[in-house]
Design an enzyme around this catalytic site. Structure first.
Site, PDB file in Angstrom:
ATOM      1  N   GLY A   1      30.769  42.576  44.267  1.00 41.87           N
ATOM      2  CA  GLY A   1      30.573  42.596  42.823  1.00 41.87           C
ATOM      3  C   GLY A   1      31.738  41.990  42.071  1.00 41.87           C
ATOM      4  O   GLY A   1      31.565  41.267  41.090  1.00 41.87           O
TER       5      GLY A   1
ATOM      6  N   ARG B   1      37.690  40.539  44.343  1.00 41.41           N
ATOM      7  CA  ARG B   1      37.423  40.834  45.752  1.00 41.41           C
ATOM      8  C   ARG B   1      36.923  39.582  46.460  1.00 41.41           C
ATOM      9  O   ARG B   1      37.258  39.330  47.620  1.00 41.41           O
ATOM     10  CB  ARG B   1      36.400  41.966  45.888  1.00 41.41           C
ATOM     11  CG  ARG B   1      36.366  42.572  47.295  1.00 41.41           C
ATOM     12  CD  ARG B   1      35.350  43.690  47.390  1.00 41.41           C
ATOM     13  NE  ARG B   1      35.581  44.721  46.394  1.00 41.41           N
ATOM     14  CZ  ARG B   1      34.704  45.649  46.061  1.00 41.41           C
ATOM     15  NH1 ARG B   1      33.516  45.667  46.648  1.00 41.41           N
ATOM     16  NH2 ARG B   1      34.991  46.563  45.159  1.00 41.41           N
TER      17      ARG B   1
ATOM     18  N   ARG C   1      32.130  31.617  33.931  1.00 44.02           N
ATOM     19  CA  ARG C   1      32.317  32.984  33.450  1.00 44.02           C
ATOM     20  C   ARG C   1      33.251  33.802  34.348  1.00 44.02           C
ATOM     21  O   ARG C   1      33.201  35.024  34.360  1.00 44.02           O
ATOM     22  CB  ARG C   1      30.973  33.708  33.314  1.00 44.02           C
ATOM     23  CG  ARG C   1      30.066  33.142  32.227  1.00 44.02           C
ATOM     24  CD  ARG C   1      28.697  33.809  32.261  1.00 44.02           C
ATOM     25  NE  ARG C   1      27.869  33.327  31.156  1.00 44.02           N
ATOM     26  CZ  ARG C   1      27.568  34.028  30.073  1.00 44.02           C
ATOM     27  NH1 ARG C   1      28.041  35.250  29.936  1.00 44.02           N
ATOM     28  NH2 ARG C   1      26.804  33.513  29.135  1.00 44.02           N
TER      29      ARG C   1
ATOM     30  N   ARG D   1      25.154  41.448  50.454  1.00 42.32           N
ATOM     31  CA  ARG D   1      25.960  42.169  49.465  1.00 42.32           C
ATOM     32  C   ARG D   1      26.970  43.034  50.202  1.00 42.32           C
ATOM     33  O   ARG D   1      26.626  43.773  51.127  1.00 42.32           O
ATOM     34  CB  ARG D   1      25.066  43.036  48.576  1.00 42.32           C
ATOM     35  CG  ARG D   1      25.841  44.121  47.821  1.00 42.32           C
ATOM     36  CD  ARG D   1      25.095  44.720  46.669  1.00 42.32           C
ATOM     37  NE  ARG D   1      25.569  46.054  46.340  1.00 42.32           N
ATOM     38  CZ  ARG D   1      26.755  46.338  45.810  1.00 42.32           C
ATOM     39  NH1 ARG D   1      27.627  45.365  45.575  1.00 42.32           N
ATOM     40  NH2 ARG D   1      27.094  47.593  45.541  1.00 42.32           N
TER      41      ARG D   1
ATOM     42  N   SER E   1      30.800  48.579  47.044  1.00 46.12           N
ATOM     43  CA  SER E   1      31.142  49.999  47.131  1.00 46.12           C
ATOM     44  C   SER E   1      29.933  50.817  46.699  1.00 46.12           C
ATOM     45  O   SER E   1      29.045  50.328  45.995  1.00 46.12           O
ATOM     46  CB  SER E   1      32.351  50.320  46.249  1.00 46.12           C
ATOM     47  OG  SER E   1      32.095  49.949  44.907  1.00 46.12           O
TER      48      SER E   1
ATOM     49  N   ASP F   1      33.352  56.905  46.893  1.00 42.89           N
ATOM     50  CA  ASP F   1      33.472  58.195  46.226  1.00 42.89           C
ATOM     51  C   ASP F   1      32.237  59.028  46.564  1.00 42.89           C
ATOM     52  O   ASP F   1      31.260  58.518  47.138  1.00 42.89           O
ATOM     53  CB  ASP F   1      33.621  58.030  44.706  1.00 42.89           C
ATOM     54  CG  ASP F   1      32.416  57.347  44.092  1.00 42.89           C
ATOM     55  OD1 ASP F   1      31.628  58.032  43.442  1.00 42.89           O
ATOM     56  OD2 ASP F   1      32.256  56.117  44.268  1.00 42.89           O
TER      57      ASP F   1
ATOM     58  N   ARG G   1      39.599  49.740  46.659  1.00 43.24           N
ATOM     59  CA  ARG G   1      38.302  49.115  46.895  1.00 43.24           C
ATOM     60  C   ARG G   1      38.468  47.619  47.106  1.00 43.24           C
ATOM     61  O   ARG G   1      37.775  47.008  47.920  1.00 43.24           O
ATOM     62  CB  ARG G   1      37.355  49.383  45.721  1.00 43.24           C
ATOM     63  CG  ARG G   1      36.861  50.820  45.650  1.00 43.24           C
ATOM     64  CD  ARG G   1      35.661  50.950  44.731  1.00 43.24           C
ATOM     65  NE  ARG G   1      35.966  50.591  43.359  1.00 43.24           N
ATOM     66  CZ  ARG G   1      36.388  51.457  42.447  1.00 43.24           C
ATOM     67  NH1 ARG G   1      36.577  52.729  42.768  1.00 43.24           N
ATOM     68  NH2 ARG G   1      36.632  51.074  41.213  1.00 43.24           N
TER      69      ARG G   1
END
Length: 242
Positions: A23, A27, A46, A90, A93, A207, A222
């Protein structure tokens, strides 16, 4: 290949057949720097950074999806439809929901429950069951075993609402067998079904929403420490390129 409103190729390298999709743009950048050889920036519209490089001699791309089904819906559709991408994995997290799921477990979504209306666009008289590619899933399972890692498989819950007005929403989905909650898999799976391509969501549990007293992973953790999940995805990409 042609540029789209959200992807503007910056290098003739283009995209690989398989794209890993976290996402977070940071990362994506870190994965490219840490795992890919000769990685080049191929998209930055973007700030959604996309890179293409090589892993064990195989061309692999990594690009951020942004947050939520509308965002991954845009990027996955454009990659599948206009840039020759066949597989999207994908890597993200998730919040663990099932009692057996622990912090830092790696889960793969064979299906994705959702409270999203994304499927309504297809106009079918019923409810679509968003599912992953069995080929990608079985390959990921084999790769995890060879790496000595455990991949827990079941349904994910793709939520449109991070701050749900119903305080019991996650528990209800847990009671229906959802392993973990995240925000993208259902949209990705539906776009793969629409375009006749392949998709899989692999998530590391960061989490435990049903146990607020248990501290989760920080944003930095993460970004920097989910290496086992990334290795599974990269090895899967290699197998899919053979």
């Amino acid at each position: 290949m042609t540029n789209t409103p959200h992807i503007n190729l910056l290098d003739e390298t283009g995209f690989a057949k398989t794209v890993l999709m976290p996402g977070d743009p940071l990362r994506a950048k870190k994965i490219a720097e840490d795992f890919l050889e000769n990685a080049v920036l191929v998209n930055n519209v973007r700030g959604i950074q996309g890179y293409t490089g090589f892993y064990k001699g195989h061309k692999v791309s990594v690009m951020a999806s942004g947050m939520g089904i509308p965002s991954i819906g845009i990027y996955s559709y454009e990659l599948y439809s206009f840039f020759g991408v066949e597989n999207i994995i994908r890597i993200g997290s998730a919040g663990g929901l099932a009692p057996e799921i622990k912090l830092r477990d790696i889960v793969a979504g064979i299906g994705a429950n959702t409270n999203s209306n994304f499927e309504k666009q297809f106009g079918v008289n019923g409810t679509i069951a968003p599912t992953c590619s069995y080929e990608l899933l079985s390959t990921a399972v084999d790769c995890a075993k060879e790496l000595g890692l455990t991949l827990k498989i079941g349904n994910l819950y793709s939520a449109d609402t991070f701050y749900d007005a119903d305080p019991n929403a996650n528990r209800k989905w847990a009671d229906l067998g959802s392993l973990a909650v995240e925000m993208e898999a259902a949209g990705l799976y539906l776009n793969a079904m629409r375009t006749k391509k392949k998709a899989l969501a692999i998530c590391t549990v960061s989490d435990l929403p049903l146990h607020p007293d248990c501290p989760g992973c920080t944003a930095e953790e993460r970004q920097n420490t989910f290496t086992d999940m990334m290795k599974i995805a990269l090895e899967t990409a290699v197998r899919m390129d053979k």
